[in-house]
Structure formats: structure tokens, C-alpha cells
Scaffold this motif. Structure first.
Motif, short mmCIF file in Angstrom:
data_model
loop_
_atom_site.label_atom_id
_atom_site.label_comp_id
_atom_site.label_asym_id
_atom_site.label_seq_id
_atom_site.Cartn_x
_atom_site.Cartn_y
_atom_site.Cartn_z
N VAL A 87 -10.09 -2.66 6.86
CA VAL A 87 -11.43 -1.93 6.71
C VAL A 87 -11.12 -0.67 6.35
N GLU A 88 -10.27 0.15 6.92
CA GLU A 88 -9.65 1.51 6.43
C GLU A 88 -9.46 1.40 5.10
N LEU A 114 0.85 -1.32 -0.04
CA LEU A 114 -0.16 -0.04 -0.06
C LEU A 114 0.97 1.26 -0.02
N THR A 115 1.98 1.25 0.77
CA THR A 115 2.77 2.54 0.98
C THR A 115 3.66 2.71 -0.23
N LEU A 133 -15.22 0.22 14.46
CA LEU A 133 -14.88 1.01 13.01
C LEU A 133 -15.11 2.51 13.35
N ARG A 134 -14.04 3.12 13.36
CA ARG A 134 -13.70 4.53 13.75
C ARG A 134 -14.37 4.78 15.17
N GLY A 135 -14.19 4.11 16.13
CA GLY A 135 -14.66 4.13 17.34
C GLY A 135 -16.39 3.74 17.72
N HIS A 141 -13.21 -8.50 11.31
CA HIS A 141 -13.13 -8.72 12.87
C HIS A 141 -11.67 -8.89 13.23
N SER A 142 -10.79 -9.03 12.59
CA SER A 142 -9.33 -9.49 13.05
C SER A 142 -8.31 -8.77 12.76
N TRP A 143 -8.51 -7.85 11.70
CA TRP A 143 -7.05 -7.22 11.25
C TRP A 143 -6.78 -5.95 12.59
N PRO A 144 -5.58 -6.17 13.03
CA PRO A 144 -5.43 -4.89 13.95
C PRO A 144 -5.43 -3.65 13.54
N ALA A 145 -5.58 -2.82 14.42
CA ALA A 145 -5.85 -1.32 14.16
C ALA A 145 -4.57 -0.66 13.60
N GLY A 146 -5.37 0.38 12.83
CA GLY A 146 -4.19 1.02 12.28
C GLY A 146 -3.98 2.49 13.01
#
Length: 174
Positions: free
Chosen positions: A124-125, A92-93, A140-142, A111-116
Motif C-alpha cells: 500500500v505504501e 523497487l530499490t 495504514l500508517r497506524g 490486506h495481506s502484504w506485510p508491514a514495511g
């Protein structure tokens, strides 16, 4: 030519006709198909060199269904490996690959990918959305959202609002 890696899993689809459609792009777009979990190997930037675009139709990637000693099936959502996370982040980068998500891809890794960086599920982002037909979506965004409520076989009425738009020109309500 534009080189596409078509990634699928879980959800059945009309392979013959979808593959025929992809073939009809001619020599301008070439493609090959791989399913999860094998597809995850191609997130390694070294293996991804042969592709320009990743096309996802991969519902429930990351979901595991295991049968316990009692014979009951249980669904789990283990997090992706650190390598898979790092590989995808590098892809991605790097900014040299396209990512296209078809329909059921919205149910992968939700449900399982860690937070960004913003504390929400980073996969999801990347997709820009998420869906699950049977479980709520958390953080999802809190915000926590209930399951989608989808029910197979439910009739719906679609009204074309702008019949002059190029995308909907000639399309009637259905």
C-alpha cells in the motif's frame, strides 16, 4: 522503445479498446499482457529485465476464494510468499523500473502484504493508497479505515473546478 508489462486480474475491463489504445502508442511503446497469478513471476528481477514499466490494473491480487467442505465460499488474504516480497523489493530499490497503478490496483494486496519500514502495509505504501469495497483497511500508517462505502449504480455529480487547467480544458460539469 519503452517496454511495458500490463498486469491485470479479477476486474473485467474493455480489453479490445484498452489494448487498441496501447497499440496506438506505436513503436515508441511496446507492451504485453499477463494476468495474476502468472504476473508474479515477472517480479523476479531476472525475468523483469525485458520490461521498463509495470502497468497494474489488477484488483484483488493476493485474494483467494476457497470453497469449504460445506460448499460455502470463503475469501482469504494469505500473505505473499517471501520470494515475491523480496523480488518486488529488489525491483523497487533497483530504481530502473517504472510502476503505474490504474484504478482497481488500489485493491491489491491491501490486506495481506506485510508491514514495511513504517509499520504499515508495504505494498500500500508503494501504491500510495488503498481501497476495499467490502472490508475495512487496517493499520495504514497506524489508522484503520472503514470500507469505501462504494455502491454500484450510485449517481454522482462531478463539478469541474478549474475549467482553464490543461487537464480539464473543454470539460463541462457532468
Amino acid at each position: 522503445p519503452i517496454r511495458v508489462l500490463f498486469i491485470s486480474s479479477y476486474h473485467p475491463f474493455d480489453r479490445e479498446n484498452l489494448f487498441r489504445m496501447l497499440d496506438r502508442f506505436g513503436q515508441e511503446i511496446t507492451w504485453c499482457h499477463v494476468e495474476h497469478p502468472a504476473a508474479e513471476r515477472f517480479f523476479d528481477p531476472a525475468l523483469a529485465e525485458d520490461f521498463d514499466v509495470f502497468l497494474f490494473y489488477d484488483a484483488f491480487a493476493g485474494r483467494k476464494i476457497v470453497t469449504g467442505a460445506d460448499g460455502r465460499r470463503q475469501t482469504t488474504y494469505p500473505p505473499p510468499s517471501a520470494k515475491l516480497q523480496a523480488d518486488l523489493k529488489r525491483l523497487l530499490t533497483n530504481g530502473d523500473k517504472g510502476f503505474v497503478m490504474f484504478h482497481h490496483a488500489l485493491a491489491s494486496w491491501c490486506h495481506s502484504w506485510p508491514a514495511g519500514v513504517n509499520g504499515s502495509n508495504a505494498y500500500v505504501e508503494m501504491m500510495g493508497g488503498a481501497a476495499d469495497w467490502g472490508m475495512k483497511l487496517e493499520n495504514l500508517r497506524g489508522v484503520t479505515y472503514p470500507n469505501s462505502g462504494y455502491r454500484q449504480g450510485t449517481e454522482q455529480r462531478v463539478t469541474v473546478v478549474d475549467k482553464n487547467h490543461p487537464v480539464t480544458a473543454g470539460v463541462d460539469d457532468y
